[in-house]
Design an enzyme around this catalytic site. Structure first.
Site, PDB file in Angstrom:
ATOM      1  N   ARG A  59      15.390 -10.342   5.243  1.00  0.00           N
ATOM      2  CA  ARG A  59      15.802 -11.435   4.821  1.00  0.00           C
ATOM      3  C   ARG A  59      16.152 -11.633   6.295  1.00  0.00           C
ATOM      4  NH1 ARG A  59      15.222  -9.311   0.659  1.00  0.00           N
ATOM      5  NH2 ARG A  59      15.987  -7.218   2.576  1.00  0.00           N
ATOM      6  N   ARG A 109      22.674  -7.125  14.906  1.00  0.00           N
ATOM      7  CA  ARG A 109      22.652  -6.021  13.484  1.00  0.00           C
ATOM      8  C   ARG A 109      22.327  -4.241  14.442  1.00  0.00           C
ATOM      9  NH1 ARG A 109      20.013  -5.949   7.612  1.00  0.00           N
ATOM     10  NH2 ARG A 109      20.912  -7.719   7.349  1.00  0.00           N
ATOM     11  N   HIS A 137      29.413  -9.266   7.493  1.00  0.00           N
ATOM     12  CA  HIS A 137      27.624  -9.876   7.439  1.00  0.00           C
ATOM     13  C   HIS A 137      28.187 -11.119   7.352  1.00  0.00           C
ATOM     14  CE1 HIS A 137      23.778 -10.773   7.494  1.00  0.00           C
ATOM     15  NE2 HIS A 137      23.306  -9.983   6.243  1.00  0.00           N
TER      16      HIS A 137
END
Ligand code: CP
Length: 308
Positions: A59, A109, A137
Protein backbone atom coordinates in the site's frame (compact mmCIF):
# COMPACT_ATOMS: atom_id res chain seq x y z
CA UNK A 1 -1.27 29.02 8.04
CA UNK A 2 -0.16 27.88 4.60
CA UNK A 3 3.19 26.24 5.29
CA UNK A 4 4.31 23.25 7.36
CA UNK A 5 6.60 23.88 10.32
CA UNK A 6 9.23 21.41 9.04
CA UNK A 7 10.73 20.43 5.66
CA UNK A 8 10.68 16.75 6.70
CA UNK A 9 7.88 14.43 7.78
CA UNK A 10 9.62 12.18 10.28
CA UNK A 11 6.79 11.50 12.71
CA UNK A 12 3.47 12.83 13.93
CA UNK A 13 5.12 13.63 17.27
CA UNK A 14 6.97 16.52 15.59
CA UNK A 15 3.88 18.01 13.89
CA UNK A 16 1.78 20.80 15.38
CA UNK A 17 -2.04 20.48 15.37
CA UNK A 18 -2.00 23.27 12.74
CA UNK A 19 0.36 21.19 10.54
CA UNK A 20 -2.04 18.25 10.74
CA UNK A 21 -5.07 20.42 9.93
CA UNK A 22 -3.20 21.91 6.95
CA UNK A 23 -2.31 18.46 5.59
CA UNK A 24 -5.88 17.15 6.02
CA UNK A 25 -7.43 20.24 4.40
CA UNK A 26 -4.96 20.10 1.49
CA UNK A 27 -5.72 16.39 1.08
CA UNK A 28 -9.42 17.22 0.66
CA UNK A 29 -8.50 19.29 -2.41
CA UNK A 30 -6.32 16.51 -3.79
CA UNK A 31 -9.07 13.94 -3.23
CA UNK A 32 -11.23 16.04 -5.52
CA UNK A 33 -8.37 16.11 -8.08
CA UNK A 34 -7.88 12.33 -8.15
CA UNK A 35 -11.58 11.79 -8.74
CA UNK A 36 -11.52 13.90 -11.91
CA UNK A 37 -11.30 12.21 -15.34
CA UNK A 38 -7.76 13.69 -15.60
CA UNK A 39 -6.21 12.86 -12.23
CA UNK A 40 -2.97 14.77 -12.69
CA UNK A 41 -1.82 18.28 -11.73
CA UNK A 42 1.56 19.92 -12.54
CA UNK A 43 2.33 20.95 -8.91
CA UNK A 44 5.66 19.04 -8.58
CA UNK A 45 6.72 19.09 -12.23
CA UNK A 46 10.32 20.08 -11.48
CA UNK A 47 10.76 17.81 -8.46
CA UNK A 48 12.39 14.36 -8.44
CA UNK A 49 11.47 11.94 -5.66
CA UNK A 50 13.21 8.68 -4.71
CA UNK A 51 11.19 6.01 -2.93
CA UNK A 52 13.70 3.92 -1.03
CA UNK A 53 12.25 0.87 0.66
CA UNK A 54 14.35 -1.33 2.92
CA UNK A 55 11.26 -3.26 4.08
CA UNK A 56 8.33 -4.84 2.25
CA UNK A 57 5.32 -2.72 1.36
CA UNK A 58 2.31 -2.88 -0.94
CA UNK A 59 0.00 0.00 0.00
CA UNK A 60 2.48 2.66 1.15
CA UNK A 61 4.91 2.20 -1.72
CA UNK A 62 2.29 2.19 -4.48
CA UNK A 63 0.37 5.00 -2.82
CA UNK A 64 3.45 7.27 -2.65
CA UNK A 65 4.36 6.46 -6.24
CA UNK A 66 0.84 7.26 -7.46
CA UNK A 67 0.75 10.44 -5.37
CA UNK A 68 4.07 11.55 -6.88
CA UNK A 69 2.98 10.77 -10.44
CA UNK A 70 -0.35 12.56 -9.97
CA UNK A 71 1.62 15.63 -8.87
CA UNK A 72 3.78 15.27 -12.05
CA UNK A 73 6.99 14.61 -10.11
CA UNK A 74 9.75 12.46 -11.61
CA UNK A 75 9.98 9.22 -9.64
CA UNK A 76 12.70 6.64 -9.04
CA UNK A 77 12.19 3.51 -6.97
CA UNK A 78 14.86 1.75 -4.98
CA UNK A 79 14.54 -1.51 -3.14
CA UNK A 80 17.34 -2.74 -0.90
CA UNK A 81 16.97 -6.38 -1.99
CA UNK A 82 18.54 -5.78 -5.42
CA UNK A 83 20.86 -2.87 -4.58
CA UNK A 84 24.50 -2.31 -3.61
CA UNK A 85 23.43 -2.13 0.06
CA UNK A 86 23.96 -5.90 -0.16
CA UNK A 87 27.65 -5.16 -0.89
CA UNK A 88 28.07 -3.24 2.37
CA UNK A 89 27.35 0.38 1.37
CA UNK A 90 26.17 2.60 4.26
CA UNK A 91 22.71 4.19 4.34
CA UNK A 92 24.14 7.72 4.06
CA UNK A 93 26.43 6.77 1.16
CA UNK A 94 23.56 5.06 -0.63
CA UNK A 95 21.26 8.05 -0.24
CA UNK A 96 23.96 10.62 -1.10
CA UNK A 97 24.65 8.70 -4.33
CA UNK A 98 20.93 8.79 -5.16
CA UNK A 99 20.79 12.52 -4.33
CA UNK A 100 23.79 13.29 -6.57
CA UNK A 101 21.51 12.33 -9.49
CA UNK A 102 19.53 15.53 -8.69
CA UNK A 103 16.90 13.96 -6.47
CA UNK A 104 15.04 16.46 -4.24
CA UNK A 105 13.00 14.33 -1.86
CA UNK A 106 13.38 10.89 -0.31
CA UNK A 107 10.51 8.71 0.88
CA UNK A 108 11.97 5.99 3.05
CA UNK A 109 10.78 2.84 4.80
CA UNK A 110 13.34 1.18 7.06
CA UNK A 111 13.25 -1.51 9.74
CA UNK A 112 15.33 0.59 12.17
CA UNK A 113 13.44 3.09 14.35
CA UNK A 114 14.99 6.53 13.83
CA UNK A 115 16.56 5.78 10.42
CA UNK A 116 14.70 8.67 8.68
CA UNK A 117 15.64 11.04 11.54
CA UNK A 118 19.31 10.04 11.10
CA UNK A 119 19.03 10.60 7.36
CA UNK A 120 17.41 14.02 7.82
CA UNK A 121 20.43 15.10 9.90
CA UNK A 122 22.99 13.77 7.43
CA UNK A 123 21.77 14.40 3.88
CA UNK A 124 20.43 17.41 1.97
CA UNK A 125 16.87 16.47 0.90
CA UNK A 126 13.34 16.51 2.26
CA UNK A 127 12.86 13.18 4.07
CA UNK A 128 9.47 11.49 4.42
CA UNK A 129 9.15 8.59 6.83
CA UNK A 130 7.14 5.78 5.23
CA UNK A 131 7.47 3.63 8.38
CA UNK A 132 10.53 3.18 10.63
CA UNK A 133 10.51 -0.16 12.44
CA UNK A 134 8.14 -0.19 15.42
CA UNK A 135 8.40 3.60 15.82
CA UNK A 136 6.16 5.76 13.54
CA UNK A 137 4.18 5.56 10.30
CA UNK A 138 3.05 9.19 9.98
CA UNK A 139 1.27 9.07 6.62
CA UNK A 140 -0.78 6.05 7.78
CA UNK A 141 -1.97 8.03 10.81
CA UNK A 142 -2.79 11.04 8.62
CA UNK A 143 -4.81 8.95 6.16
CA UNK A 144 -6.54 7.22 9.08
CA UNK A 145 -7.49 10.61 10.58
CA UNK A 146 -8.64 11.84 7.16
CA UNK A 147 -10.83 8.73 6.75
CA UNK A 148 -12.29 9.10 10.26
CA UNK A 149 -13.12 12.75 9.56
CA UNK A 150 -14.92 11.75 6.37
CA UNK A 151 -17.15 9.42 8.41
CA UNK A 152 -17.53 11.37 11.67
CA UNK A 153 -16.67 15.02 10.96
CA UNK A 154 -14.50 16.87 13.49
CA UNK A 155 -12.63 14.38 15.71
CA UNK A 156 -12.76 16.59 18.83
CA UNK A 157 -14.16 14.37 21.63
CA UNK A 158 -14.58 11.30 19.37
CA UNK A 159 -13.60 7.96 20.90
CA UNK A 160 -11.10 5.83 19.00
CA UNK A 161 -10.08 2.33 20.15
CA UNK A 162 -6.86 0.91 18.72
CA UNK A 163 -7.10 -2.86 19.09
CA UNK A 164 -4.44 -5.53 18.71
CA UNK A 165 -0.66 -5.71 18.67
CA UNK A 166 0.15 -2.27 20.09
CA UNK A 167 3.64 -3.31 21.22
CA UNK A 168 5.04 -3.82 17.72
CA UNK A 169 2.93 -1.22 15.91
CA UNK A 170 4.25 2.01 14.40
CA UNK A 171 0.67 2.67 13.25
CA UNK A 172 -0.52 2.68 16.88
CA UNK A 173 2.03 5.27 18.04
CA UNK A 174 1.45 7.61 15.10
CA UNK A 175 -2.33 7.25 15.49
CA UNK A 176 -2.15 8.06 19.20
CA UNK A 177 -0.15 11.25 18.56
CA UNK A 178 -2.32 12.31 15.62
CA UNK A 179 -5.71 11.64 17.20
CA UNK A 180 -4.79 13.36 20.46
CA UNK A 181 -3.57 16.44 18.55
CA UNK A 182 -6.97 16.49 16.83
CA UNK A 183 -8.77 16.34 20.20
CA UNK A 184 -9.95 12.71 20.12
CA UNK A 185 -9.94 10.33 23.10
CA UNK A 186 -7.81 7.25 22.49
CA UNK A 187 -8.02 3.77 24.01
CA UNK A 188 -5.65 0.89 23.36
CA UNK A 189 -6.88 -2.68 23.74
CA UNK A 190 -5.08 -6.01 23.47
CA UNK A 191 -3.59 -8.81 25.50
CA UNK A 192 -1.41 -7.38 28.29
CA UNK A 193 1.66 -8.94 26.64
CA UNK A 194 1.06 -6.86 23.49
CA UNK A 195 0.69 -3.52 25.29
CA UNK A 196 3.87 -1.48 25.94
CA UNK A 197 4.61 -1.27 29.71
CA UNK A 198 4.32 2.53 29.99
CA UNK A 199 1.58 3.10 27.42
CA UNK A 200 -0.60 4.96 29.97
CA UNK A 201 2.01 7.73 30.14
CA UNK A 202 0.86 8.70 26.62
CA UNK A 203 -2.53 9.67 28.05
CA UNK A 204 -4.49 6.78 26.54
CA UNK A 205 -7.09 4.57 28.19
CA UNK A 206 -6.12 0.91 28.49
CA UNK A 207 -8.64 -1.94 28.13
CA UNK A 208 -7.99 -5.68 28.07
CA UNK A 209 -11.55 -6.72 27.10
CA UNK A 210 -12.21 -6.20 23.40
CA UNK A 211 -16.02 -6.20 23.85
CA UNK A 212 -15.73 -3.30 26.33
CA UNK A 213 -13.46 -1.43 23.91
CA UNK A 214 -15.99 -1.88 21.09
CA UNK A 215 -18.85 -0.73 23.35
CA UNK A 216 -16.88 2.44 24.26
CA UNK A 217 -15.66 3.61 20.86
CA UNK A 218 -16.92 5.43 17.77
CA UNK A 219 -14.13 3.89 15.69
CA UNK A 220 -12.26 0.60 16.15
CA UNK A 221 -8.89 0.67 14.40
CA UNK A 222 -7.92 -3.00 14.38
CA UNK A 223 -4.21 -3.71 13.96
CA UNK A 224 -2.38 -6.64 12.45
CA UNK A 225 -0.68 -9.20 14.63
CA UNK A 226 2.94 -8.60 13.58
CA UNK A 227 4.30 -12.13 13.77
CA UNK A 228 7.44 -11.13 11.84
CA UNK A 229 8.43 -8.79 14.71
CA UNK A 230 7.59 -11.23 17.53
CA UNK A 231 10.76 -13.00 18.68
CA UNK A 232 8.91 -14.79 21.50
CA UNK A 233 5.34 -16.06 21.92
CA UNK A 234 3.05 -13.29 23.22
CA UNK A 235 -0.09 -15.48 23.21
CA UNK A 236 -0.59 -19.26 23.09
CA UNK A 237 -1.82 -19.58 19.48
CA UNK A 238 -3.38 -17.58 16.65
CA UNK A 239 -6.62 -19.51 17.26
CA UNK A 240 -6.66 -18.36 20.89
CA UNK A 241 -5.87 -14.76 19.87
CA UNK A 242 -8.71 -14.83 17.38
CA UNK A 243 -11.12 -16.25 20.01
CA UNK A 244 -10.33 -13.54 22.58
CA UNK A 245 -9.36 -10.51 20.47
CA UNK A 246 -10.59 -11.13 16.93
CA UNK A 247 -13.34 -8.70 15.87
CA UNK A 248 -16.30 -10.38 14.17
CA UNK A 249 -19.76 -9.40 12.93
CA UNK A 250 -21.61 -10.93 15.90
CA UNK A 251 -19.67 -8.65 18.29
CA UNK A 252 -20.66 -5.58 16.25
CA UNK A 253 -24.32 -6.68 16.14
CA UNK A 254 -24.37 -6.92 19.96
CA UNK A 255 -23.52 -3.19 20.25
CA UNK A 256 -26.31 -0.65 20.77
CA UNK A 257 -25.02 1.56 17.89
CA UNK A 258 -22.98 1.37 14.70
CA UNK A 259 -19.25 1.86 14.88
CA UNK A 260 -16.69 2.33 12.12
CA UNK A 261 -14.09 -0.42 11.69
CA UNK A 262 -10.67 0.34 10.22
CA UNK A 263 -7.52 -1.65 9.53
CA UNK A 264 -4.26 -0.30 8.04
CA UNK A 265 -3.61 -3.55 6.12
CA UNK A 266 -2.34 -6.07 5.39
CA UNK A 267 -5.08 -8.04 7.22
CA UNK A 268 -4.58 -11.44 8.78
CA UNK A 269 -8.10 -12.54 7.83
CA UNK A 270 -9.75 -14.61 10.54
CA UNK A 271 -7.12 -13.64 13.14
CA UNK A 272 -7.55 -9.99 14.22
CA UNK A 273 -10.48 -9.36 11.88
CA UNK A 274 -13.13 -11.75 10.53
CA UNK A 275 -14.02 -11.59 6.84
CA UNK A 276 -17.65 -10.90 7.77
CA UNK A 277 -16.45 -7.53 9.14
CA UNK A 278 -13.57 -6.80 6.75
CA UNK A 279 -15.89 -7.12 3.74
CA UNK A 280 -18.90 -5.45 5.36
CA UNK A 281 -20.25 -1.90 5.33
CA UNK A 282 -18.88 -1.43 8.85
CA UNK A 283 -15.34 -1.43 7.46
CA UNK A 284 -13.73 1.44 5.53
CA UNK A 285 -10.49 -0.36 4.77
CA UNK A 286 -10.43 0.32 1.03
CA UNK A 287 -11.52 3.94 1.55
CA UNK A 288 -8.45 4.29 3.80
CA UNK A 289 -6.26 3.07 0.93
CA UNK A 290 -7.98 5.42 -1.53
CA UNK A 291 -7.51 8.35 0.84
CA UNK A 292 -3.83 7.47 1.25
CA UNK A 293 -3.04 8.80 -2.22
CA UNK A 294 -4.67 12.19 -1.57
CA UNK A 295 -3.03 12.50 1.86
CA UNK A 296 0.41 11.64 0.46
CA UNK A 297 -0.09 14.15 -2.37
CA UNK A 298 -0.79 16.77 0.30
CA UNK A 299 2.29 15.83 2.32
CA UNK A 300 4.65 15.91 -0.69
CA UNK A 301 3.15 19.12 -2.07
CA UNK A 302 3.40 20.92 1.28
CA UNK A 303 6.93 19.68 2.08
CA UNK A 304 8.20 20.77 -1.34
CA UNK A 305 6.98 24.29 -0.56
CA UNK A 306 8.93 24.59 2.72
CA UNK A 307 12.09 26.63 2.26
CA UNK A 308 15.28 25.09 3.70
N1 CP B 1 -0.44 -0.08 5.88
C1 CP B 1 0.78 -0.29 5.34
O1 CP B 1 1.77 0.35 5.69
O2 CP B 1 0.80 -1.29 4.38
P1 CP B 1 2.10 -1.72 3.58
O3 CP B 1 3.04 -2.39 4.56
O4 CP B 1 1.60 -2.69 2.52
O5 CP B 1 2.73 -0.51 2.98
Amino acid sequence: MSQLSSRHLLGIKDLTPADIQLILETAENFKEVINRPIKKVPSLRDITIANIFFENSTRTRLSFELAEKRLSADVVNFSSSNSSVKKGETLVDTVNNILSMKVDMVVMRHSSPGAPHFLARNVKANIVNAGDGTHEHPTQALLDAFSMREKLGDLQGKKIAIIGDILHSRVALSNIFCLQKLGAEVMVCGPITLLPKHIQSLGVKVELDVRKALAWCDVANVLRIQLERQQIKYFPSLREYSLYYGVNKKMLEELDREIVVMHPGPINRGVELASDVADSDHAIILQQVENGVAVRMAVLYLLAAVKA
